[in-house]
Scaffold this motif. Structure first.
Motif, PDB file in Angstrom:
ATOM      1  N   GLY A 100      -6.074  -1.169   1.585  1.00 29.14           N
ATOM      2  CA  GLY A 100      -5.029  -1.789   1.011  1.00 29.14           C
ATOM      3  C   GLY A 100      -4.457  -1.001  -0.238  1.00 29.14           C
ATOM      4  N   GLY A 101      -3.481  -1.480  -0.683  1.00 30.88           N
ATOM      5  CA  GLY A 101      -2.649  -0.910  -1.720  1.00 30.88           C
ATOM      6  C   GLY A 101      -3.362  -1.172  -3.117  1.00 30.88           C
ATOM      7  N   SER A 102      -4.110  -2.308  -3.108  1.00 32.96           N
ATOM      8  CA  SER A 102      -4.721  -2.711  -4.241  1.00 32.96           C
ATOM      9  C   SER A 102      -5.754  -2.201  -4.691  1.00 32.96           C
ATOM     10  CB  SER A 102      -4.913  -4.494  -4.264  1.00 32.96           C
ATOM     11  OG  SER A 102      -5.612  -4.680  -3.284  1.00 32.96           O
ATOM     12  N   GLY A 103      -6.243  -1.755  -3.663  1.00 35.08           N
ATOM     13  CA  GLY A 103      -7.851  -0.847  -3.935  1.00 35.08           C
ATOM     14  C   GLY A 103      -7.781   0.619  -3.924  1.00 35.08           C
ATOM     15  N   LEU A 104      -6.662   1.174  -3.855  1.00 33.76           N
ATOM     16  CA  LEU A 104      -6.461   2.711  -3.856  1.00 33.76           C
ATOM     17  C   LEU A 104      -7.035   3.313  -5.242  1.00 33.76           C
ATOM     18  CD1 LEU A 104      -3.221   3.215  -1.950  1.00 33.76           C
ATOM     19  CD2 LEU A 104      -5.227   3.820  -1.108  1.00 33.76           C
ATOM     20  N   ALA A 105      -6.705   2.603  -6.532  1.00 37.36           N
ATOM     21  CA  ALA A 105      -7.154   3.339  -7.659  1.00 37.36           C
ATOM     22  C   ALA A 105      -8.641   3.171  -7.791  1.00 37.36           C
ATOM     23  CB  ALA A 105      -6.610   2.509  -8.740  1.00 37.36           C
ATOM     24  N   VAL A 106      -9.448   2.133  -7.295  1.00 36.44           N
ATOM     25  CA  VAL A 106     -10.591   2.319  -7.326  1.00 36.44           C
ATOM     26  C   VAL A 106     -11.344   3.224  -6.388  1.00 36.44           C
ATOM     27  CG1 VAL A 106     -12.878   0.791  -6.884  1.00 36.44           C
ATOM     28  CG2 VAL A 106     -10.869  -0.251  -7.912  1.00 36.44           C
ATOM     29  N   PHE A 107     -10.722   3.125  -5.064  1.00 35.92           N
ATOM     30  CA  PHE A 107     -11.179   4.290  -4.202  1.00 35.92           C
ATOM     31  C   PHE A 107     -11.035   5.511  -4.785  1.00 35.92           C
ATOM     32  CE2 PHE A 107      -9.827   7.070  -0.925  1.00 35.92           C
ATOM     33  CZ  PHE A 107     -11.193   7.284   0.038  1.00 35.92           C
ATOM     34  N   SER A 108      -9.929   5.707  -5.261  1.00 31.92           N
ATOM     35  CA  SER A 108      -9.540   7.231  -6.125  1.00 31.92           C
ATOM     36  C   SER A 108     -10.758   7.771  -6.967  1.00 31.92           C
ATOM     37  CB  SER A 108      -8.386   7.397  -6.491  1.00 31.92           C
ATOM     38  OG  SER A 108      -7.263   7.184  -5.506  1.00 31.92           O
ATOM     39  N   VAL A 109     -10.964   6.820  -7.803  1.00 33.84           N
ATOM     40  CA  VAL A 109     -12.107   7.064  -8.959  1.00 33.84           C
ATOM     41  C   VAL A 109     -13.479   7.168  -8.396  1.00 33.84           C
ATOM     42  CG1 VAL A 109     -13.104   6.090 -10.910  1.00 33.84           C
ATOM     43  CG2 VAL A 109     -10.657   5.898 -10.661  1.00 33.84           C
TER      44      VAL A 109
END
Length: 175
Positions: A100-109
């Motif tokens: 989902g769009g909200s978890g993309l930053a956490v996933f990227s890190v």
């Protein structure tokens, strides 16, 4: 409406189990099956759709579709240059639908950290303890193969698990 959230959480838990299988298969055979990627996108789309119905907005699904398309377009030349496997490219393109769009930053890190750790293990396998794992990593290094699906899957598992835990807490205690 809470039944829809429970179904969405169940789809995400099933996705975690499938991601574990993909990580193991990629580590042992350096292959990511198309059926697994298709099943992941179905689980991700189902979960996103249920969440969108509850939230009343399709913004997250649209952002996930745009991010998936962008990842595929950006990573496709790396496959053409034989720097990434086709399974890795397809798996990365599916990740926004699962997370989902909200978890993309956490996933990227998480993916950045795990990819660096994978690169270090592949570059310096002699730093690992003696045993079968070290010999296998040296074998992969000689072949010039990096199972990049493993850090992708682990980063996705951690991100989804974090989201499921937060979602389950909100499901049990909505106030």
């Amino acid at each position: 409406m809470s039944l829809l959230l429970a179904a969405s959480l169940l789809l995400r838990v099933l996705a975690i189990l499938l991601l574990g299988r993909i990580a193991w298969t990629d580590f042992t055979t350096q292959k990511i099956a198309n059926r697994d990627v298709l099943l992941l996108i179905c689980l991700g789309l189902g979960s996103l759709q249920l969440t969108a119905v509850v939230a009343g907005t399709w913004w997250d699904m649209g952002m996930s579709a745009l991010a998936g398309l962008l990842l595929f377009v950006v990573l496709f030349p790396f496959w053409a240059l034989r720097k990434l496997g086709a399974g890795d490219v397809k798996l990365m393109a599916v990740m926004p639908f699962l997370i989902g769009g909200s978890g993309l930053a956490v996933f990227s890190v998480l993916l950045l950290v795990l990819a660096l750790a994978t690169a270090m293990v592949m570059k310096f396998p002699f730093m690992l303890p003696e045993g079968v794992f070290r010999v296998y990593i040296q074998h992969l290094d000689r072949k010039g193969v990096v199972p990049f699906g493993v850090p992708i899957a682990i980063a996705a598992i951690c991100t989804i698990a974090f989201d499921v835990i937060l979602g389950a807490k909100a499901f049990v205690n909505p106030f």
